[in-house]
Design a protein around this motif. Structure first.
Motif, PDB file in Angstrom:
ATOM      1  N   SER A 187       0.814  -1.217   0.000  1.00  0.00           N
ATOM      2  CA  SER A 187       0.000   0.000   0.000  1.00  0.00           C
ATOM      3  C   SER A 187       0.845   1.264   0.000  1.00  0.00           C
ATOM      4  O   SER A 187       0.388   2.323  -0.435  1.00  0.00           O
ATOM      5  CB  SER A 187      -0.945  -0.005   1.205  1.00  0.00           C
ATOM      6  OG  SER A 187      -0.227   0.041   2.419  1.00  0.00           O
ATOM      7  N   LEU A 188       2.076   1.178   0.507  1.00  0.00           N
ATOM      8  CA  LEU A 188       2.966   2.334   0.449  1.00  0.00           C
ATOM      9  C   LEU A 188       3.247   2.753  -0.987  1.00  0.00           C
ATOM     10  O   LEU A 188       3.529   3.923  -1.269  1.00  0.00           O
ATOM     11  CB  LEU A 188       4.283   2.022   1.158  1.00  0.00           C
ATOM     12  CG  LEU A 188       4.361   2.353   2.643  1.00  0.00           C
ATOM     13  CD1 LEU A 188       5.702   1.903   3.216  1.00  0.00           C
ATOM     14  CD2 LEU A 188       4.150   3.837   2.875  1.00  0.00           C
ATOM     15  N   LEU A 189       3.160   1.796  -1.898  1.00  0.00           N
ATOM     16  CA  LEU A 189       3.300   2.094  -3.327  1.00  0.00           C
ATOM     17  C   LEU A 189       1.948   2.417  -3.950  1.00  0.00           C
ATOM     18  O   LEU A 189       1.792   3.435  -4.634  1.00  0.00           O
ATOM     19  CB  LEU A 189       3.925   0.898  -4.045  1.00  0.00           C
ATOM     20  CG  LEU A 189       4.000   0.994  -5.576  1.00  0.00           C
ATOM     21  CD1 LEU A 189       4.945   2.110  -5.993  1.00  0.00           C
ATOM     22  CD2 LEU A 189       4.437  -0.341  -6.174  1.00  0.00           C
ATOM     23  N   GLY A 190       0.944   1.574  -3.687  1.00  0.00           N
ATOM     24  CA  GLY A 190      -0.330   1.701  -4.385  1.00  0.00           C
ATOM     25  C   GLY A 190      -1.156   2.909  -3.987  1.00  0.00           C
ATOM     26  O   GLY A 190      -1.727   3.589  -4.855  1.00  0.00           O
ATOM     27  N   THR A 191      -1.245   3.209  -2.698  1.00  0.00           N
ATOM     28  CA  THR A 191      -2.119   4.294  -2.250  1.00  0.00           C
ATOM     29  C   THR A 191      -1.670   5.671  -2.751  1.00  0.00           C
ATOM     30  O   THR A 191      -2.482   6.418  -3.314  1.00  0.00           O
ATOM     31  CB  THR A 191      -2.248   4.293  -0.713  1.00  0.00           C
ATOM     32  OG1 THR A 191      -2.767   3.017  -0.291  1.00  0.00           O
ATOM     33  CG2 THR A 191      -3.185   5.390  -0.240  1.00  0.00           C
ATOM     34  N   PRO A 192      -0.396   6.052  -2.597  1.00  0.00           N
ATOM     35  CA  PRO A 192       0.014   7.360  -3.130  1.00  0.00           C
ATOM     36  C   PRO A 192      -0.155   7.469  -4.648  1.00  0.00           C
ATOM     37  O   PRO A 192      -0.601   8.510  -5.154  1.00  0.00           O
ATOM     38  CB  PRO A 192       1.491   7.458  -2.736  1.00  0.00           C
ATOM     39  CG  PRO A 192       1.628   6.562  -1.557  1.00  0.00           C
ATOM     40  CD  PRO A 192       0.696   5.416  -1.831  1.00  0.00           C
ATOM     41  N   LEU A 193       0.198   6.392  -5.370  1.00  0.00           N
ATOM     42  CA  LEU A 193       0.042   6.437  -6.828  1.00  0.00           C
ATOM     43  C   LEU A 193      -1.425   6.551  -7.213  1.00  0.00           C
ATOM     44  O   LEU A 193      -1.785   7.287  -8.139  1.00  0.00           O
ATOM     45  CB  LEU A 193       0.660   5.183  -7.458  1.00  0.00           C
ATOM     46  CG  LEU A 193       2.191   5.085  -7.410  1.00  0.00           C
ATOM     47  CD1 LEU A 193       2.654   3.761  -8.009  1.00  0.00           C
ATOM     48  CD2 LEU A 193       2.824   6.256  -8.151  1.00  0.00           C
ATOM     49  N   GLY A 194      -2.293   5.824  -6.507  1.00  0.00           N
ATOM     50  CA  GLY A 194      -3.719   5.891  -6.791  1.00  0.00           C
ATOM     51  C   GLY A 194      -4.305   7.265  -6.523  1.00  0.00           C
ATOM     52  O   GLY A 194      -5.121   7.770  -7.302  1.00  0.00           O
ATOM     53  N   ILE A 195      -3.896   7.895  -5.414  1.00  0.00           N
ATOM     54  CA  ILE A 195      -4.412   9.230  -5.075  1.00  0.00           C
ATOM     55  C   ILE A 195      -3.994  10.250  -6.117  1.00  0.00           C
ATOM     56  O   ILE A 195      -4.784  11.130  -6.506  1.00  0.00           O
ATOM     57  CB  ILE A 195      -3.909   9.651  -3.677  1.00  0.00           C
ATOM     58  CG1 ILE A 195      -4.590   8.798  -2.598  1.00  0.00           C
ATOM     59  CG2 ILE A 195      -4.174  11.130  -3.422  1.00  0.00           C
ATOM     60  CD1 ILE A 195      -4.054   9.034  -1.200  1.00  0.00           C
ATOM     61  N   GLN A 196      -2.771  10.146  -6.607  1.00  0.00           N
ATOM     62  CA  GLN A 196      -2.269  11.146  -7.532  1.00  0.00           C
ATOM     63  C   GLN A 196      -2.684  10.922  -8.988  1.00  0.00           C
ATOM     64  O   GLN A 196      -2.937  11.894  -9.715  1.00  0.00           O
ATOM     65  CB  GLN A 196      -0.731  11.193  -7.459  1.00  0.00           C
ATOM     66  CG  GLN A 196      -0.205  11.767  -6.135  1.00  0.00           C
ATOM     67  CD  GLN A 196       1.304  11.902  -6.138  1.00  0.00           C
ATOM     68  OE1 GLN A 196       2.025  10.933  -5.884  1.00  0.00           O
ATOM     69  NE2 GLN A 196       1.784  13.090  -6.430  1.00  0.00           N
ATOM     70  N   PHE A 197      -2.780   9.660  -9.407  1.00  0.00           N
ATOM     71  CA  PHE A 197      -2.967   9.405 -10.828  1.00  0.00           C
ATOM     72  C   PHE A 197      -4.277   8.708 -11.206  1.00  0.00           C
ATOM     73  O   PHE A 197      -4.714   8.809 -12.347  1.00  0.00           O
ATOM     74  CB  PHE A 197      -1.794   8.555 -11.359  1.00  0.00           C
ATOM     75  CG  PHE A 197      -0.455   9.211 -11.179  1.00  0.00           C
ATOM     76  CD1 PHE A 197      -0.121  10.343 -11.890  1.00  0.00           C
ATOM     77  CD2 PHE A 197       0.457   8.699 -10.272  1.00  0.00           C
ATOM     78  CE1 PHE A 197       1.121  10.958 -11.722  1.00  0.00           C
ATOM     79  CE2 PHE A 197       1.696   9.292 -10.085  1.00  0.00           C
ATOM     80  CZ  PHE A 197       2.026  10.432 -10.811  1.00  0.00           C
ATOM     81  N   ILE A 198      -4.895   7.999 -10.273  1.00  0.00           N
ATOM     82  CA  ILE A 198      -6.120   7.270 -10.607  1.00  0.00           C
ATOM     83  C   ILE A 198      -7.364   7.998 -10.117  1.00  0.00           C
ATOM     84  O   ILE A 198      -8.309   8.215 -10.872  1.00  0.00           O
ATOM     85  CB  ILE A 198      -6.074   5.840 -10.030  1.00  0.00           C
ATOM     86  CG1 ILE A 198      -4.904   5.058 -10.641  1.00  0.00           C
ATOM     87  CG2 ILE A 198      -7.393   5.105 -10.284  1.00  0.00           C
ATOM     88  CD1 ILE A 198      -4.705   3.670 -10.058  1.00  0.00           C
ATOM     89  N   ALA A 199      -7.369   8.407  -8.847  1.00  0.00           N
ATOM     90  CA  ALA A 199      -8.543   9.069  -8.274  1.00  0.00           C
ATOM     91  C   ALA A 199      -8.992  10.303  -9.060  1.00  0.00           C
ATOM     92  O   ALA A 199     -10.197  10.510  -9.243  1.00  0.00           O
ATOM     93  CB  ALA A 199      -8.277   9.427  -6.806  1.00  0.00           C
ATOM     94  N   PRO A 200      -8.071  11.163  -9.552  1.00  0.00           N
ATOM     95  CA  PRO A 200      -8.525  12.344 -10.288  1.00  0.00           C
ATOM     96  C   PRO A 200      -9.269  12.010 -11.585  1.00  0.00           C
ATOM     97  O   PRO A 200     -10.000  12.863 -12.119  1.00  0.00           O
ATOM     98  CB  PRO A 200      -7.221  13.094 -10.595  1.00  0.00           C
ATOM     99  CG  PRO A 200      -6.266  12.642  -9.549  1.00  0.00           C
ATOM    100  CD  PRO A 200      -6.619  11.199  -9.300  1.00  0.00           C
ATOM    101  N   LEU A 201      -9.106  10.797 -12.097  1.00  0.00           N
ATOM    102  CA  LEU A 201      -9.752  10.406 -13.349  1.00  0.00           C
ATOM    103  C   LEU A 201     -11.150   9.837 -13.142  1.00  0.00           C
ATOM    104  O   LEU A 201     -11.892   9.651 -14.103  1.00  0.00           O
ATOM    105  CB  LEU A 201      -8.896   9.357 -14.070  1.00  0.00           C
ATOM    106  CG  LEU A 201      -7.444   9.752 -14.388  1.00  0.00           C
ATOM    107  CD1 LEU A 201      -6.719   8.584 -15.050  1.00  0.00           C
ATOM    108  CD2 LEU A 201      -7.398  10.991 -15.282  1.00  0.00           C
TER     109      LEU A 201
END
Length: 338
Positions: A102-116
């Motif tokens: 999750s240390l990898l997945g959560t930050p990447l998801g917040i920055q690149f997936i959630a905004p879409l």
């Protein structure tokens, strides 16, 4: 708690935010139930906070997601400290894997997936994930609560499973809805590893607490908080910091089956409520897609259960990796983060 309440008093009375607390008092009432659920079930406080804000108060889904991060960073962290102090047994290997993933997945998801993801789909994703989780408990509850002991825990395998699930759930569930990794890890433990709820639920509480802190840090660094989060947080935080550990304590004294059943029903109700409230925007195809997504989630749960049954029957002498007080007293709960 002393440190928290000192800061809260400063924010509210010294900085003059008492008006915001009074304006958002309904959130504090709602989170009294939400914080109890956070400590006593595998469903975080955001499981109540999200639908209350989004469905009852008709606010944007992004507010529900951001509020989930903020309020769970207080309530579930408080519950985690209480669990650590009690030396509660946990599935250490899967928890460590999920933390690193999750240390990898959560930050990447917040920055690149959630905004879409559009607001409607944030709302629907939450409803589908938790609705399917509620349905699972309604028809598999007896089996789930019947598990005793450490099931089929296995260090190397469980670490890898936790690593993958932590990365995927962090990126595609937590980042979008503010919750979800707790449910994913819990499902893997009770359906695949078939461990006791007394191990699975504390493990899910700790991983959601950790992800909430990650979410708070990432949101603060990129400056992407919804403006309405602060007032709701000020009202709810002094309630959840007590309610979540209280849930941990009370559920040890009462029948856990009743608590899980009530929360499962709430999950199903919010799914039906979401589909009804958004029926015009979803249309027939959207409602069919939501139904199909619930079915797909249930199929995944059943697949995990089938794998777990086969694995247990074929490997009845697997090693116990539970972190607990019985024979590992020198390894405190902090060793999970090592």
């Amino acid at each position: 708690m002393v440190a928290f309440y000192a800061v809260w008093v400063f924010l509210v009375f010294v900085l003059g935010n008492w008006t915001q607390v009074k304006e958002h008092w309904p959130m504090a009432v709602a989170m009294a139930l939400g914080s109890y659920a956070a400590g006593s079930t595998p469903m975080g406080g955001g499981t109540v906070g999200f639908p209350v804000l989004v469905l009852l108060f008709d606010t944007p889904a992004s507010l529900g997601r951001d509020f989930s991060f903020a309020v769970q960073a207080i309530g579930m962290v408080s519950a985690s400290f209480f669990l650590f102090a009690r030396r509660q047994p946990m599935a250490g290997s899967m928890l460590k894997g999920a933390i690193w993933g999750s240390l990898l997945g959560t930050p990447l998801g917040i920055q690149f997936i959630a905004p879409l993801v559009p607001e409607l789909w944030i709302k629907l994703a939450f409803a589908v994930v938790w609705g399917s989780f509620g349905i699972l408990h309604l028809y598999r509850l007896r089996e789930i609560i019947s598990h005793t002991g450490n099931g089929s825990l296995h260090p190397a395998r469980d670490f890898r499973i936790g690593l993958v699930l932590g990365a995927l759930a962090g990126a595609f569930a937590v980042a979008i809805t503010g919750v979800g990794i707790d449910m994913v890890i819990y499902a893997a433990l009770v359906l695949f590893s078939r461990v006791d709820l007394k191990i699975a639920i504390p493990t899910s509480v700790v991983i959601m607490a950790f992800n909430s802190l990650v979410g708070v840090v990432v949101k603060s660094v990129i400056g992407d908080w919804h403006p309405e989060v602060y007032g709701n947080w000020l009202a709810a935080a002094p309630v959840v910091i007590l309610g979540a550990p209280l849930g941990v304590f009370i559920v040890a004294l009462i029948d856990r089956k009743l608590t899980l059943l009530v929360v499962a029903l709430l999950c199903v109700v919010q799914l039906a409520w979401t589909c009804y409230a958004e029926r015009a925007a979803l249309g027939t195809l959207g409602l069919l897609a939501a139904t199909g997504a619930v079915g797909a989630c249930l199929l995944v749960f059943e697949w995990l259960r089938s794998l777990g049954r086969g694995f247990v029957h074929g490997n009845g002498n697997l090693q116990d990796t539970t972190v607990g007080p019985s024979d590992r007293a020198p390894h405190t709960s902090l060793s999970l983060l090592g």
